[in-house]
Design a protein around this motif. Sequence first.
Motif, PDB file in Angstrom:
ATOM      1  N   THR A 174       0.834  -1.204   0.000  1.00 15.05           N
ATOM      2  CA  THR A 174       0.000   0.000   0.000  1.00 15.05           C
ATOM      3  C   THR A 174       0.868   1.252   0.000  1.00 15.05           C
ATOM      4  O   THR A 174       0.637   2.196  -0.768  1.00 15.05           O
ATOM      5  N   ARG A 175       1.899   1.262   0.847  1.00 13.58           N
ATOM      6  CA  ARG A 175       2.807   2.419   0.888  1.00 13.58           C
ATOM      7  C   ARG A 175       3.498   2.604  -0.455  1.00 13.58           C
ATOM      8  O   ARG A 175       3.640   3.726  -0.945  1.00 13.58           O
ATOM      9  N   ASP A 176       3.937   1.514  -1.054  1.00 10.88           N
ATOM     10  CA  ASP A 176       4.623   1.589  -2.345  1.00 10.88           C
ATOM     11  C   ASP A 176       3.706   2.170  -3.425  1.00 10.88           C
ATOM     12  O   ASP A 176       4.133   2.966  -4.254  1.00 10.88           O
ATOM     13  N   TYR A 177       2.438   1.753  -3.387  1.00 12.18           N
ATOM     14  CA  TYR A 177       1.483   2.247  -4.392  1.00 12.18           C
ATOM     15  C   TYR A 177       1.337   3.762  -4.283  1.00 12.18           C
ATOM     16  O   TYR A 177       1.441   4.483  -5.287  1.00 12.18           O
ATOM     17  N   PHE A 178       1.100   4.260  -3.081  1.00 13.82           N
ATOM     18  CA  PHE A 178       0.836   5.691  -2.933  1.00 13.82           C
ATOM     19  C   PHE A 178       2.092   6.531  -3.147  1.00 13.82           C
ATOM     20  O   PHE A 178       2.008   7.670  -3.617  1.00 13.82           O
ATOM     21  N   LEU A 179       3.240   5.983  -2.836  1.00 16.31           N
ATOM     22  CA  LEU A 179       4.471   6.702  -3.141  1.00 16.31           C
ATOM     23  C   LEU A 179       4.665   6.787  -4.658  1.00 16.31           C
ATOM     24  O   LEU A 179       5.083   7.828  -5.180  1.00 16.31           O
ATOM     25  N   ALA A 180       4.331   5.705  -5.357  1.00 14.52           N
ATOM     26  CA  ALA A 180       4.404   5.721  -6.828  1.00 14.52           C
ATOM     27  C   ALA A 180       3.399   6.726  -7.393  1.00 14.52           C
ATOM     28  O   ALA A 180       3.704   7.461  -8.343  1.00 14.52           O
ATOM     29  N   LEU A 181       2.207   6.769  -6.794  1.00  9.84           N
ATOM     30  CA  LEU A 181       1.198   7.749  -7.221  1.00  9.84           C
ATOM     31  C   LEU A 181       1.714   9.169  -7.006  1.00  9.84           C
ATOM     32  O   LEU A 181       1.622  10.027  -7.900  1.00  9.84           O
TER      33      LEU A 181
END
Length: 212
Positions: A174-181
């Motif tokens: 989840t953290r990786d997704y939002f950092l990518a976003l």
Amino acid sequence: STNLSLDTPVHKVMSAPLTKITSDALVYEALMYMEETGVRHLAVEDRESRIISIVDNKELIQFQRYGPIILSREISRAASQEEISSLLERIPTLAKALLNSSARPRHVTNMLASICDSVTTRLIDLAIAELGAPPAEFAFIGMGSQGRQELTMVTDQDNGIIFATPKEAGAETTRDYFLALGNRVCDGLSRVGYLPCRGGVMASNPRWCRSI
């Protein structure tokens, strides 16, 4: 509503609560507010909060080609960062026209902030189209001059992401997704003309991309 009896109570056909706008608001602000709230009429109130008039979208629609609302609509349909960048070339002309028609710089900064909001929203949409659906609910927040609606012609970014507490099993993903976003949106903002924040207050920075 149609085919209603004349003794039908008004509250059965009215919109509630009443949607209002101040008498010194600009036409483009009224149009944008109507679009955001999905209403066709606005009550106009004076400085003492008294209702002094009603305006409807048919009365205002003739002004659309003069206002920034058209630009915001086109941004919301842009297919790429390049198209957004091209659309933003109209901003100096819009800002000049607004300054010429109003003595209040606040109207210009409000307009610039609204357009920045539209750009940010569209870049989020484009990023989600690339990354897939978000794994949790989130808010992309505009801070600094954007949050205060005090944007100028040359401004930097101040933004962040707050996402819902992830389930333990998927916390890292989840953290990786939002950092990518955040990286995609902030990079897009930089490419279309909003300078990176020197202090790193951006959603691409793990410090400003965190769970609630």
